[in-house]
Design an enzyme around this catalytic site. Structure first.
Site, PDB file in Angstrom:
ATOM      1  N   ASP A  73       6.458 -93.155 -90.633  1.00 20.15           N
ATOM      2  CA  ASP A  73       5.678 -93.075 -91.953  1.00 20.15           C
ATOM      3  C   ASP A  73       5.137 -94.520 -92.361  1.00 20.15           C
ATOM      4  OD1 ASP A  73       6.160 -90.457 -91.508  1.00 20.15           O
ATOM      5  OD2 ASP A  73       7.543 -90.217 -92.943  1.00 20.15           O
ATOM      6  N   GLU A 104      11.337 -93.594 -93.063  1.00 20.92           N
ATOM      7  CA  GLU A 104      10.581 -92.233 -93.298  1.00 20.92           C
ATOM      8  C   GLU A 104      10.279 -91.897 -94.650  1.00 20.92           C
ATOM      9  OE1 GLU A 104       9.489 -88.643 -91.587  1.00 20.92           O
ATOM     10  OE2 GLU A 104       9.825 -90.541 -90.781  1.00 20.92           O
ATOM     11  N   LYS A 106       9.624 -88.725 -97.481  1.00 21.09           N
ATOM     12  CA  LYS A 106       9.560 -87.481 -97.645  1.00 21.09           C
ATOM     13  C   LYS A 106       9.785 -87.035 -99.287  1.00 21.09           C
ATOM     14  CE  LYS A 106       8.446 -85.788 -93.487  1.00 21.09           C
ATOM     15  NZ  LYS A 106       8.016 -87.034 -93.020  1.00 21.09           N
TER      16      LYS A 106
END
Length: 240
Positions: A73, A104, A106
């Site tokens: 990401d 990462e 999210k």
């Protein structure tokens, strides 16, 4: 002189990132859309505030043996000394030697995300990296030792209660050394860092995004500069 204070400026930086992450969560109903929006917000934050020697992008990482990482990401990579960055079919591909950090990103931190982030980070750290001696006017310096690649995760919220408590810490402590997450941010609550003694420091605070940014910059300062890439090791693929 303007009626400003450093406290107001730093608060504004955090409030902007938290507001944008929260807006993405409220406005977008599809999980993939939320995830993409979160990635974009974190990318823009780091692109804007990290020193110009660093570049930040969503990308794959490749090594000179032809192995690839999973798609990452947020990749923080060298902007000054990287001799090449590939763009293939709209995807960015970065040589492993150029990477400083991977994250990462999210909407919500939980055990599944920690495990997923550990897998992503390990897929980069396991790649082969070259390092050549560095020529200078009087001869050559020895090849630089490879710098540790920083790994972490970024989110707005946490499924745990408390958000940065023992359960989160326990999840972070699992996995092999290549999977270790060194630093991360839960923008609504705080940040975490992996300390030299092997323990995690879970920090609850009022301005997590700003605190995380400063911690990351500090860690990058101590990383030094990426090694000199063996271009010939990559060029061998031209004759295969």
């Amino acid at each position: 002189m303007a009626d400003w204070s450093l406290q107001i400026i730093l608060s504004s930086l955090h409030e902007d990132i938290q507001r944008r992450l929260a807006a993405a969560r409220e406005a977008l109903s599809h999980p993939v859309s939320k995830g993409d929006a979160s990635e974009k917000i974190w990318l823009e934050l780091l692109q804007k505030y990290l020193p110009e020697r660093y570049q930040v992008a969503k990308a794959f990482v490749v090594d000179s043996k032809g192995s690839f990482s999973q798609q990452i990401d947020v990749v923080v990579f060298d902007r000054q000394y990287s001799p090449f960055i590939f763009n293939f079919e709209g995807e960015l591909i970065i040589p492993a030697e150029s990477v400083y950090a991977v994250f990462e990103a999210k909407q919500t931190a939980n055990a599944k995300l920690v495990d997923y982030a550990q897998s992503k980070v390990a897929s980069v750290r396991k790649l082969h990296r070259t390092s050549l001696p560095i020529p200078h006017a009087g001869g050559t310096y020895p090849a630089k030792p490879l710098i540790p690649i920083i790994g972490g995760l970024l989110s707005l919220d946490s499924d745990w209660n408390p958000a940065l408590g023992k359960s989160f810490e326990k999840a972070l402590a699992t996995g092999e050394q290549d999977q270790q997450l060194d630093i991360g941010c839960v923008a609504s609550y705080g940040h975490f860092v992996h300390k030299n003694d092997g323990a995690y420091e879970m920090v609850n605070e009022g301005k997590p995004a700003t605190a995380f940014l400063f911690k990351l910059i500090s860690r990058l300062q101590f990383s030094g500069t990426v090694p000199m890439i063996d271009i010939d090791a990559y060029a061998r693929w031209l004759t295969k």
